[in-house]
Design a protein around this motif. Sequence first.
Motif, mmCIF file in Angstrom:
data_model
loop_
_atom_site.group_PDB
_atom_site.id
_atom_site.type_symbol
_atom_site.label_atom_id
_atom_site.label_comp_id
_atom_site.label_asym_id
_atom_site.label_seq_id
_atom_site.Cartn_x
_atom_site.Cartn_y
_atom_site.Cartn_z
ATOM 1 N N ALA A 96 8.017 -2.172 -32.515
ATOM 2 C CA ALA A 96 6.698 -1.636 -32.862
ATOM 3 C C ALA A 96 5.712 -2.719 -33.263
ATOM 4 N N ASP A 97 6.239 -3.917 -33.620
ATOM 5 C CA ASP A 97 5.377 -5.030 -34.018
ATOM 6 C C ASP A 97 5.335 -6.108 -32.934
ATOM 7 N N ALA A 98 5.527 -5.719 -31.687
ATOM 8 C CA ALA A 98 5.549 -6.682 -30.579
ATOM 9 C C ALA A 98 4.287 -7.547 -30.601
ATOM 10 N N GLN A 99 4.472 -8.859 -30.435
ATOM 11 C CA GLN A 99 3.352 -9.810 -30.487
ATOM 12 C C GLN A 99 2.599 -9.790 -29.168
ATOM 13 N N PRO A 100 1.292 -9.530 -29.184
ATOM 14 C CA PRO A 100 0.510 -9.551 -27.935
ATOM 15 C C PRO A 100 0.455 -10.969 -27.364
ATOM 16 N N VAL A 101 0.685 -11.104 -26.061
ATOM 17 C CA VAL A 101 0.602 -12.405 -25.393
ATOM 18 C C VAL A 101 -0.010 -12.222 -24.003
ATOM 19 N N GLY A 102 -0.572 -13.327 -23.506
ATOM 20 C CA GLY A 102 -0.961 -13.420 -22.107
ATOM 21 C C GLY A 102 -0.026 -14.413 -21.445
ATOM 22 N N GLU A 103 -0.595 -15.245 -20.533
ATOM 23 C CA GLU A 103 0.217 -16.326 -19.984
ATOM 24 C C GLU A 103 0.410 -17.382 -21.072
ATOM 25 N N VAL A 104 1.653 -17.792 -21.308
ATOM 26 C CA VAL A 104 1.959 -18.792 -22.330
ATOM 27 C C VAL A 104 2.909 -19.822 -21.734
ATOM 28 N N GLU A 105 2.914 -21.002 -22.313
ATOM 29 C CA GLU A 105 3.806 -22.063 -21.869
ATOM 30 C C GLU A 105 4.541 -22.630 -23.078
ATOM 31 N N ASN A 106 5.880 -22.536 -23.034
ATOM 32 C CA ASN A 106 6.737 -23.075 -24.098
ATOM 33 C C ASN A 106 6.325 -22.580 -25.483
ATOM 34 N N LEU A 107 6.057 -21.282 -25.574
ATOM 35 C CA LEU A 107 5.748 -20.669 -26.863
ATOM 36 C C LEU A 107 7.044 -20.619 -27.689
ATOM 37 N N SER A 108 7.017 -21.226 -28.863
ATOM 38 C CA SER A 108 8.232 -21.324 -29.681
ATOM 39 C C SER A 108 8.560 -19.977 -30.335
ATOM 40 N N PHE A 109 9.862 -19.675 -30.438
ATOM 41 C CA PHE A 109 10.319 -18.509 -31.186
ATOM 42 C C PHE A 109 11.665 -18.851 -31.835
ATOM 43 N N ASP A 110 12.083 -18.018 -32.761
ATOM 44 C CA ASP A 110 13.336 -18.248 -33.489
ATOM 45 C C ASP A 110 13.986 -16.904 -33.767
ATOM 46 N N THR A 111 15.177 -16.703 -33.227
ATOM 47 C CA THR A 111 15.931 -15.474 -33.508
ATOM 48 C C THR A 111 17.028 -15.716 -34.540
ATOM 49 N N GLY A 112 17.045 -16.954 -35.119
ATOM 50 C CA GLY A 112 18.113 -17.306 -36.058
ATOM 51 C C GLY A 112 18.179 -16.390 -37.252
ATOM 52 N N SER A 113 17.030 -15.954 -37.771
ATOM 53 C CA SER A 113 17.022 -15.086 -38.951
ATOM 54 C C SER A 113 16.572 -13.675 -38.606
ATOM 55 N N ALA A 114 16.459 -13.390 -37.288
ATOM 56 C CA ALA A 114 16.031 -12.060 -36.855
ATOM 57 C C ALA A 114 17.189 -11.083 -36.912
ATOM 58 N N THR A 115 16.884 -9.787 -36.815
ATOM 59 C CA THR A 115 17.883 -8.726 -36.719
ATOM 60 C C THR A 115 17.706 -8.024 -35.380
ATOM 61 N N PHE A 116 18.602 -7.102 -35.085
ATOM 62 C CA PHE A 116 18.475 -6.357 -33.830
ATOM 63 C C PHE A 116 17.612 -5.118 -34.029
ATOM 64 N N ASP A 117 16.715 -4.895 -33.084
ATOM 65 C CA ASP A 117 15.907 -3.672 -33.083
ATOM 66 C C ASP A 117 15.623 -3.310 -31.637
ATOM 67 N N GLY A 118 15.863 -2.058 -31.265
ATOM 68 C CA GLY A 118 15.569 -1.650 -29.902
ATOM 69 C C GLY A 118 16.556 -0.668 -29.353
ATOM 70 N N PRO A 119 16.399 -0.285 -28.081
ATOM 71 C CA PRO A 119 17.249 0.746 -27.473
ATOM 72 C C PRO A 119 18.589 0.204 -26.990
ATOM 73 N N GLY A 120 18.745 -1.116 -26.888
ATOM 74 C CA GLY A 120 20.013 -1.694 -26.466
ATOM 75 C C GLY A 120 20.299 -1.571 -24.990
ATOM 76 N N HIS A 121 19.282 -1.439 -24.151
ATOM 77 C CA HIS A 121 19.520 -1.307 -22.708
ATOM 78 C C HIS A 121 19.970 -2.620 -22.080
ATOM 79 N N CYS A 122 19.591 -3.753 -22.698
ATOM 80 C CA CYS A 122 19.936 -5.050 -22.115
ATOM 81 C C CYS A 122 20.730 -5.916 -23.084
ATOM 82 N N THR A 123 20.307 -5.968 -24.333
ATOM 83 C CA THR A 123 20.985 -6.789 -25.339
ATOM 84 C C THR A 123 21.048 -6.039 -26.664
ATOM 85 N N GLN A 124 22.076 -6.386 -27.467
ATOM 86 C CA GLN A 124 22.201 -5.800 -28.802
ATOM 87 C C GLN A 124 22.310 -6.888 -29.851
ATOM 88 N N SER A 125 21.769 -8.038 -29.522
ATOM 89 C CA SER A 125 21.789 -9.183 -30.441
ATOM 90 C C SER A 125 20.464 -9.267 -31.178
#
Length: 819
Positions: free
Chosen positions: A297-326
């Motif tokens: 629900a808090d998805a970050q709006p983006v357009g075309e981006v190049e090498n936009l940094s992100f970190d899932t190290g401290s993230a949790t799982f949220d979503g329907p689980g159709h592709c990943t549950q990590s």
Amino acid sequence: MKTLRSRLVVACVLMLLLGATATTHGVVVPPNNACANAKAVGNVTNQAFDTTNATFDGPGHFMNSKNIWYCYTATCTGTATVSLAGSSFDTKLAIYDGCECNPPANQMIKANDDFYGQQSAACFPVTQGHQYLIEVGGFNMSLFGPGLITITCDGQAVAPSNDNCSNAKTVGNVTNLPFDTTCATVDGPGICTDGPNLWYRYTATNTGPVTVSLLGSQYDTKLGIYKGSACYPSQEVECNDDFSGHLESQITFQATSGQVYLIEIGGYNADAVGEGVLTISSGGPIPPPPGNNNNCADAQPVGEVENLSFDTGSATFDGPGHCTQSPNRWYCYTASCTGDVTVSLFGSSYDTMLAVYKGCECYPSASDLIACNDDAGTGTASQVTFAAIAGHQYLVEVGGYDGDTPPSKGLGKLTITCAGEPTPTSPDNCASAKPIGDVTDLPFDTSEATADGPGHCMKGPNIWYCYTASCSGNVTVKLSGTSYDTMLAAYDGCECYPTSGRLLQCNDDFGSNTNSQVTFAAIAGNQYLIEVGGYGSEKGQGLLTVSCEGVATPDKPDLGDAPDSTNNAGSAMTAYPAGGPTGVKANYPTVHLSGTGVGPFGPVHLNAEIVAHLGKKITRETEADSGPDQDGVNNINPSTNSPNLDQGDEAVVVPLNMPACRWTTFGYTVNVVDPNVDLYVNVWCDWNRDGDWDDTLECVTAPAPEWAVRNQLLFKLPVGLNQITTPAFLPWHPATGPKTIWMRITLSEQPFKGGSAPEGKVGAGGSGPLEKYLIGETEDYYFTPDLSFNVCEDFNGDGVVNTQDLVAFTAAWLEHCPQ
């Protein structure tokens, strides 16, 4: 003394006549010297003009030199190009919206001084049927003379979608994003640039330095950066013309994360336009804090981006689980173009997983899943490519391979690129139907459309296309990738509004979905209206595909049908009277190969791919006098002395006025499927009725060659039927004998260079190359020309009827008539 007196009287009469038309201090002034007398024109090719005796008239927004005026009515909806290439002086050119005089400065659409060296040209958006003032002059009051003007209209091309500040294109970090300001207009506050410009909207993803670069562009650029997204901007961050010795521009500025910036791209001055590339990069990217886009629900709006940094190290799982549950992060991507979008996690430090969904609603269902990828290539980073529609939104889910373990989470890089075209403006009215040929996934948008039309199939918001069939056979029109419940109709002909009797097909839902599709029988070169709308009042975006499956296959060429005695039957044929039984022997080169292996060779047009042909239709045959023929009968039958049997000859506009030894022209039509190929037209007329097109006759004013029209060049004609006028030529007719005449007109991709007849042999005129033409058509006509005299005649052969023709006529009369 009597002769001298007669000459003086005629000269005085001439001066009086000229004075009654347009004179200044005894010299002939161009009739379109005043804005109020602007000459009405459509598309023209190398039409002659002369500003030598012109004066200045007009508002003086761009020029204060001797000038002339034209009122152009656009023949298509797309982009028009006005060119003064080939003129003899340093020109200037201005274009205004509408044909009212004198236009205010805010109606000036485009202006240019130097484009082809010192000659001017301008490209600008037009609407079919709308009028535009064209002002032609010189760089200053001392520069004037003869010139040439060419006006073309390209219905397939559209002005850049981000031509206006309010339509600024959303971008992120990009590398060498192509752009083109050639057909852009001027829009903006004029703080940094005052010429044709484009606009982009950039949202900083990090706090720190951002570099915007135009290095690698093909012209002298100028670049402005503004804070905020309001149009027009007033807070200029920086403006740059030339960066570090380059003619291209570059700016590095300190950006604040989340702040929106407007980017303006223009040229050094109003003449500086062209193709370029835009690169935007942010230095020292800072990983986003945990949790800011951890939830769908808090998805970050983006357009075309190049090498936009992100970190899932401290993230949790949220979503329907159709592709990943990590542990995962979410982004809402808005497509800036229609085409292939690639989402890549290359450069990430862990074993990633990646998913893309239709729309940005949470949570997406399994049917919304577009793509899911674990490892792309040989590494553990993920990548997907999918088809997107400009303006549509897509959820991007970034996660890991195996649950909440270190190999499945960590630091990563997100890159999103779109390879395609922005959504073009769609034709809202039937009268402004967009000309098209065969197209694949052409984007359209009815979101802002209104209802226009007869209502035979649909009554809601709709748009229109005018399709020119590329073959004779079944045409399939289908709508795909649509965001709404569509409806689709096809009509015979492109006249508005179509009657119910012209409705060929109407479809709501094709198969099991709400996309529409119709198939109808078409004839090559004929035109058909296509109406795209929605069920009830529904509207939205989609893709249009039109394809023709017909008889346009290789080894089905076109040939002429004039009588030819060098045929495979070895039978002499008669030119006059056509069909004989006796008379003037025909030596027109029509049969390509007669078995002798020597020329002349009749012209053959292979048409392996349909590019252009004469008139509305083309019939195909393997040889003029033998073999299979689409008509069911060969073009000529030497055994029965029967010529003129091709049923596809209908390009020439009849009747033809060809007064003896007086300059004349005629009209003909060309059907264009591919507008990117240069075309050559040649015409031969058997003036002396001797059965060939090889001779040159003599008129008092000038020679009258039977090769009447010589390599008329046609270029960038819009798709569909175009009516063309030949250059002026001199007819010749015998005092006695046949009144009928044989004429050949040939359209091809190469100029005629003298023919293929061996030296000393008749039949060079109208012949073709042994290796055959690749495209086009040859049409032969047997007719009786109209020999009546028209007083409003192009006496001097410059392609224009004006007072200069009166001067030419009087001079010829004084020289040759009894005194």
